[in-house]
Design a protein around this motif. Structure first.
Motif, PDB file in Angstrom:
ATOM      1  N   LYS A   6       0.828  -1.223   0.000  1.00 42.52           N
ATOM      2  CA  LYS A   6       0.000   0.000   0.000  1.00 42.52           C
ATOM      3  C   LYS A   6       0.853   1.260   0.000  1.00 42.52           C
ATOM      4  CE  LYS A   6      -2.586  -1.101   3.593  1.00 42.52           C
ATOM      5  NZ  LYS A   6      -2.232  -2.526   3.812  1.00 42.52           N
ATOM      6  N   THR A   7       1.999   1.230   0.687  1.00 43.24           N
ATOM      7  CA  THR A   7       2.828   2.441   0.762  1.00 43.24           C
ATOM      8  C   THR A   7       3.293   2.882  -0.628  1.00 43.24           C
ATOM      9  OG1 THR A   7       3.596   1.820   2.971  1.00 43.24           O
ATOM     10  CG2 THR A   7       4.881   3.470   1.782  1.00 43.24           C
ATOM     11  N   LEU A   8       3.798   1.944  -1.410  1.00 43.43           N
ATOM     12  CA  LEU A   8       4.228   2.295  -2.761  1.00 43.43           C
ATOM     13  C   LEU A   8       3.037   2.620  -3.659  1.00 43.43           C
ATOM     14  CD1 LEU A   8       7.154  -0.212  -3.423  1.00 43.43           C
ATOM     15  CD2 LEU A   8       7.290   2.261  -3.063  1.00 43.43           C
ATOM     16  N   ALA A   9       1.873   2.075  -3.342  1.00 44.86           N
ATOM     17  CA  ALA A   9       0.678   2.344  -4.147  1.00 44.86           C
ATOM     18  C   ALA A   9       0.339   3.832  -4.163  1.00 44.86           C
ATOM     19  CB  ALA A   9      -0.508   1.539  -3.616  1.00 44.86           C
ATOM     20  N   THR A  26       7.535   4.818   6.726  1.00 42.50           N
ATOM     21  CA  THR A  26       7.010   5.390   5.489  1.00 42.50           C
ATOM     22  C   THR A  26       7.961   6.441   4.929  1.00 42.50           C
ATOM     23  OG1 THR A  26       4.745   5.018   6.247  1.00 42.50           O
ATOM     24  CG2 THR A  26       5.042   6.590   4.453  1.00 42.50           C
ATOM     25  N   THR A  27       8.541   7.234   5.814  1.00 39.23           N
ATOM     26  CA  THR A  27       9.503   8.258   5.393  1.00 39.23           C
ATOM     27  C   THR A  27      10.658   7.625   4.625  1.00 39.23           C
ATOM     28  OG1 THR A  27       8.968   9.688   7.267  1.00 39.23           O
ATOM     29  CG2 THR A  27      11.083  10.067   6.181  1.00 39.23           C
ATOM     30  N   ASN A  28      11.182   6.522   5.148  1.00 45.31           N
ATOM     31  CA  ASN A  28      12.315   5.862   4.485  1.00 45.31           C
ATOM     32  C   ASN A  28      11.951   5.385   3.085  1.00 45.31           C
ATOM     33  OD1 ASN A  28      13.901   6.267   6.756  1.00 45.31           O
ATOM     34  ND2 ASN A  28      13.374   4.284   7.652  1.00 45.31           N
ATOM     35  N   VAL A  29      10.725   4.839   2.943  1.00 48.18           N
ATOM     36  CA  VAL A  29      10.283   4.358   1.631  1.00 48.18           C
ATOM     37  C   VAL A  29      10.123   5.524   0.652  1.00 48.18           C
ATOM     38  CG1 VAL A  29       8.406   3.236   0.369  1.00 48.18           C
ATOM     39  CG2 VAL A  29       9.156   2.317   2.586  1.00 48.18           C
ATOM     40  N   VAL A  30       9.404   6.561   1.080  1.00 46.80           N
ATOM     41  CA  VAL A  30       9.136   7.703   0.188  1.00 46.80           C
ATOM     42  C   VAL A  30      10.434   8.427  -0.167  1.00 46.80           C
ATOM     43  CG1 VAL A  30       7.886   9.877  -0.072  1.00 46.80           C
ATOM     44  CG2 VAL A  30       6.825   7.973   1.139  1.00 46.80           C
ATOM     45  N   ARG A  31      11.328   8.553   0.802  1.00 52.49           N
ATOM     46  CA  ARG A  31      12.608   9.238   0.559  1.00 52.49           C
ATOM     47  C   ARG A  31      13.458   8.464  -0.449  1.00 52.49           C
ATOM     48  NH1 ARG A  31      15.056  10.457   5.991  1.00 52.49           N
ATOM     49  NH2 ARG A  31      13.691  12.284   5.926  1.00 52.49           N
ATOM     50  N   GLU A  32      13.439   7.129  -0.341  1.00 50.70           N
ATOM     51  CA  GLU A  32      14.220   6.297  -1.263  1.00 50.70           C
ATOM     52  C   GLU A  32      13.810   6.536  -2.718  1.00 50.70           C
ATOM     53  OE1 GLU A  32      15.035   1.523  -2.113  1.00 50.70           O
ATOM     54  OE2 GLU A  32      13.804   2.161  -0.411  1.00 50.70           O
ATOM     55  N   TRP A  33      12.496   6.679  -2.947  1.00 49.83           N
ATOM     56  CA  TRP A  33      12.018   6.933  -4.309  1.00 49.83           C
ATOM     57  C   TRP A  33      12.043   8.413  -4.654  1.00 49.83           C
ATOM     58  CZ3 TRP A  33      10.694   3.015  -7.724  1.00 49.83           C
ATOM     59  CH2 TRP A  33      10.679   1.731  -7.176  1.00 49.83           C
ATOM     60  N   GLY A  34      11.849   9.254  -3.649  1.00 48.66           N
ATOM     61  CA  GLY A  34      11.833  10.699  -3.896  1.00 48.66           C
ATOM     62  C   GLY A  34      13.169  11.250  -4.326  1.00 48.66           C
ATOM     63  N   GLN A  35      14.255  10.643  -3.857  1.00 47.37           N
ATOM     64  CA  GLN A  35      15.573  11.148  -4.225  1.00 47.37           C
ATOM     65  C   GLN A  35      15.870  10.966  -5.721  1.00 47.37           C
ATOM     66  OE1 GLN A  35      18.349   9.002  -1.809  1.00 47.37           O
ATOM     67  NE2 GLN A  35      18.027   7.024  -2.844  1.00 47.37           N
ATOM     68  N   LEU A  36      15.110  10.088  -6.361  1.00 44.58           N
ATOM     69  CA  LEU A  36      15.289   9.900  -7.805  1.00 44.58           C
ATOM     70  C   LEU A  36      14.844  11.120  -8.596  1.00 44.58           C
ATOM     71  CD1 LEU A  36      14.025   6.207  -8.158  1.00 44.58           C
ATOM     72  CD2 LEU A  36      16.388   7.012  -8.009  1.00 44.58           C
ATOM     73  N   ILE A  37      13.975  11.954  -7.987  1.00 43.60           N
ATOM     74  CA  ILE A  37      13.517  13.168  -8.666  1.00 43.60           C
ATOM     75  C   ILE A  37      13.907  14.416  -7.865  1.00 43.60           C
ATOM     76  CG2 ILE A  37      11.605  11.991  -9.818  1.00 43.60           C
ATOM     77  CD1 ILE A  37       9.749  13.180  -7.660  1.00 43.60           C
ATOM     78  N   ASP A  38      14.848  14.216  -6.896  1.00 45.35           N
ATOM     79  CA  ASP A  38      15.358  15.316  -6.062  1.00 45.35           C
ATOM     80  C   ASP A  38      14.296  15.928  -5.163  1.00 45.35           C
ATOM     81  OD1 ASP A  38      17.945  15.090  -7.159  1.00 45.35           O
ATOM     82  OD2 ASP A  38      17.378  16.352  -8.870  1.00 45.35           O
ATOM     83  N   ALA A  39      13.315  15.156  -4.760  1.00 47.42           N
ATOM     84  CA  ALA A  39      12.283  15.642  -3.847  1.00 47.42           C
ATOM     85  C   ALA A  39      12.743  15.450  -2.402  1.00 47.42           C
ATOM     86  CB  ALA A  39      10.967  14.902  -4.082  1.00 47.42           C
ATOM     87  N   LYS A  40      12.498  16.448  -1.567  1.00 49.75           N
ATOM     88  CA  LYS A  40      12.876  16.383  -0.154  1.00 49.75           C
ATOM     89  C   LYS A  40      11.703  15.833   0.663  1.00 49.75           C
ATOM     90  CE  LYS A  40      13.873  20.794  -0.160  1.00 49.75           C
ATOM     91  NZ  LYS A  40      13.802  21.045  -1.617  1.00 49.75           N
ATOM     92  N   GLY A  46       1.061  -0.901  11.966  1.00 46.39           N
ATOM     93  CA  GLY A  46       1.676  -0.696  10.663  1.00 46.39           C
ATOM     94  C   GLY A  46       3.140  -1.073  10.588  1.00 46.39           C
ATOM     95  N   LEU A  47       3.660  -1.681  11.646  1.00 50.07           N
ATOM     96  CA  LEU A  47       5.082  -2.013  11.702  1.00 50.07           C
ATOM     97  C   LEU A  47       5.437  -3.082  10.663  1.00 50.07           C
ATOM     98  CD1 LEU A  47       7.533  -1.226  13.448  1.00 50.07           C
ATOM     99  CD2 LEU A  47       7.045  -3.238  14.845  1.00 50.07           C
ATOM    100  N   ASP A  48       6.529  -2.861   9.957  1.00 51.04           N
ATOM    101  CA  ASP A  48       6.971  -3.808   8.931  1.00 51.04           C
ATOM    102  C   ASP A  48       8.329  -4.382   9.324  1.00 51.04           C
ATOM    103  OD1 ASP A  48       7.289  -5.302   6.660  1.00 51.04           O
ATOM    104  OD2 ASP A  48       7.946  -3.629   5.414  1.00 51.04           O
TER     105      ASP A  48
END
Length: 444
Positions: A44-47, A77-91, A294-296
Motif C-alpha cells: 500500500k505504501t508504494l501504491a 514510510t519516510t524511508n520508503v518515500v525518501r528512497e524513491w523521492g531522491q530519484l527526482i530530487d524531492a525532499k 503498521g510495523l513492517d
C-alpha cells in the motif's frame, strides 16, 4: 510510472505490481480521492507513493502530506518515500512526536515537498505557524481505520482547515473496513472512490493460525520455551502495559533475550529496540497494538498474542505482521480453556482456519503429543521419595506448558508422627505455680 521508477522497480527484482498498486494508480494520477482497502504487507505504501511523487513540482514547497498513527510507521514510510523521492530530487521530512521539535523546525525551513508525520505533532506546528500548507495538493491517511477515530479525527480535520484548498486530493488506506470509512463524504465533503482488492490479493504467504492452551501462571514459561525454537523471532502482543512490564521483568530474571516497544519510550529507545529486533540480535519484541501499528519487519516468522485481541480487526492487524510479501508465517494465541473458547467464537465469522498448536521438543507442531517422560532426578530428599514411589510426569496433550503427576499402584508411605517437644505447653509453668501455692496455703 516515471521511467526512473520503472528502472528502480526492475532492478529490485519485481516483475509486476500488486493488486492495490495497479488498482489505485490511474485514479490517483487523475486527481481523484480514493479509499484503498488491501491486506497488510500488500504494498500500500508504494501504491500511493508513486502517483504522489509523479505529481510533485520540485522547489514549490510542501505539496504532499502523509499521516500515520505511530512514530514507527511514520519513520518507516519516510524511508520508503525518501528512497524513491531522491530519484527526482524531492525532499521528504518526518515530523513525529517524541523527536526533537527544534530540529524539526530547522528542517522545515528547507521547504520539503513531502511531509510524513503524526497528527498531534503536525497540528501543534501548524498552530505555531511553523508548518504552512498553502501549496498542499494531496493528503494521505495511512491506517485510516485507526486514525479516523476520536481525537485524531478532529486533528485531521484541523489540518484540512489549514490547507486553504477548495479541492484537496485525499487518499485513505487500510487493511480493514470500519463504519467511518463508509462515511468519508460526510466527514470530508467530497466523493471518495472505494477500491477494495482484499478478495483478489494473493501477496500474503501461507500463515498458520494456532491456539496454545495455557494457564495464566504458566504463560511466561511457555513464552520462554518458544523463544528457544530455532530461528524464532516474534512480535509478542499485549493489551495492557502493566502485563507487558510484568512479563518483561520475568523474562529478564530468566535471562531471555527480548526488547520492548511501548508508546511511552523516547524515540531513540524505540529506534534501538526495532534495530536490534530487525537485525535478529533479540528473538522477542514485546509491544502493544498502538506501538506496533503498521510495523513492517521483513520476513518475520511469528506473531504471538500473549493476551487475546479485543476484536477481529485487532487480530487482523496483529497477524498481518507475519507472512508478508509471500513469506510463510505463524500466529500463536495464548489462553486457558475459557479464553480459547471465547477466541474461537470471536473468529467464527472469519475465513481464518484456527487450530490447536503444541510445543514439542522446541518445535511448534499440529499433532497432539502423548508421551511419558522418564522419572526426574531429584536432589531434595522429600521429592526423591516421590520418584522412588514410581511417580512419572506426563506432558499434557491439551496443556503443553503444564506437568501432570500420575500415581502408580504403589502407595506413599505414611508420614512419621512428629515428636512433641518438652515444655511446649505454655500453661505448664502456671499450673505448676498454682499447685505450689495450694500446698503452701494447706500447710498454714
Amino acid at each position: 510510472m516515471l521511467d526512473v521508477f520503472k528502472t528502480k522497480f526492475a532492478a529490485a527484482g519485481f516483475t509486476e505490481l500488486s493488486p492495490i498498486q495497479t488498482a489505485v494508480a490511474e485514479p490517483l494520477a487523475a486527481g481523484q480521492s480514493v479509499l484503498g482497502l488491501a491486506p497488510t504487507g500488500s504494498g500500500k505504501t508504494l501504491a500511493f507513493t508513486w502517483p504522489m511523487l509523479e505529481a510533485l513540482r520540485v522547489g514549490e514547497g510542501t505539496q504532499a502530506l502523509i499521516l500515520a498513527p505511530s512514530q514507527e510507521l511514520a519513520m518507516q514510510t519516510t524511508n520508503v518515500v525518501r528512497e524513491w523521492g531522491q530519484l527526482i530530487d524531492a525532499k521528504v521530512l518526518a515530523i513525529t512526536g517524541g523527536a526533537n521539535v527544534k530540529r524539526q523546525m530547522e528542517k522545515l525551513k528547507k521547504h520539503p515537498e513531502v511531509i510524513v508525520g503524526t497528527p498531534g505533532r503536525i497540528t501543534n506546528l501548524i498552530a505555531d505557524g511553523k508548518i504552512k500548507l498553502g501549496h498542499l495538493k494531496m493528503m494521505i491517511v495511512d491506517e485510516a481505520d485507526e486514525l479516523l477515530t476520536d481525537e485524531t479525527l478532529d486533528q485531521i480535520r484541523e489540518i484540512l482547515d489549514a490547507t486553504f484548498a477548495e479541492t484537496l486530493q485525499l487518499g485513505f488506506f487500510s487493511a480493514t473496513e470500519t463504519k467511518i470509512l463508509d462515511e468519508l463524504p460526510r466527514w470530508f465533503g467530497q466523493h471518495v472512490e472505494k477500491i477494495d482488492v482484499r478478495a483478489i490479493d494473493q501477496t500474503q504467504g501461507v500463515v498458520r493460525h494456532r491456539t496454545m492452551q495455557v494457564g495464566n501462571r504458566h504463560r511466561v514459561d511457555l513464552l520462554k520455551r518458544i523463544s528457544r525454537v530455532d530461528h524464532m523471532r516474534a512480535l509478542v502482543f499485549f493489551n495492557k502495559m502493566r502485563e507487558l512490564q510484568h512479563v518483561a521483568l520475568e523474562l529478564r530474571h530468566q535471562h531471555v533475550s527480548y526488547v520492548a516497544l511501548t508508546s511511552n519510550q523516547r524515540q531513540v529507545e524505540r529506534e534501538k529496540a526495532l534495530r536490534l529486533f530487525r537485525q535478529g540480535k533479540v528473538g522477542l519484541l514485546l509491544t502493544t497494538d498502538l506501538a506496533a501499528r503498521g510495523l513492517d519487519v521483513p520476513e518475520l516468522p511469528a506473531v504471538i498474542n500473549y493476551q487475546l485481541p479485543k476484536d477481529v480487526t485487532t487480530y487482523i492487524h496483529r497477524s498481518g505482521r507475519t507472512g508478508r510479501m509471500g513469506a510463510d508465517g505463524l500466529v500463536l494465541t495464548f489462553g486457558d480453556d475459557h479464553d480459547v473458547r471465547d477466541f474461537k467464537k470471536l473468529m467464527a465469522t472469519t475465513d481464518y482456519e484456527i487450530k490447536p498448536g503444541y510445543l514439542v521438543d522446541y518445535h511448534i507442531v499440529d499433532t497432539k503429543p502423548d508421551k511419558v517422560v522418564p522419572p526426574l532426578t531429584f536432589d531434595h530428599p522429600e521429592t526423591a521419595g516421590n520418584a522412588a514411589n514410581g511417580r512419572h510426569r506426563v506432558v499434557s496433550a491439551g496443556h503443553p506448558d503444564e506437568v501432570k503427576r500420575v500415581e502408580t499402584s504403589r502407595k506413599r508411605p505414611a508420614a512419621a508422627t512428629p515428636k512433641k517437644k518438652k515444655g511446649h505447653n505454655k500453661h505448664s509453668k502456671k499450673k505448676g505455680m498454682r499447685k505450689k501455692n495450694r500446698d503452701r496455703f494447706s500447710n498454714q
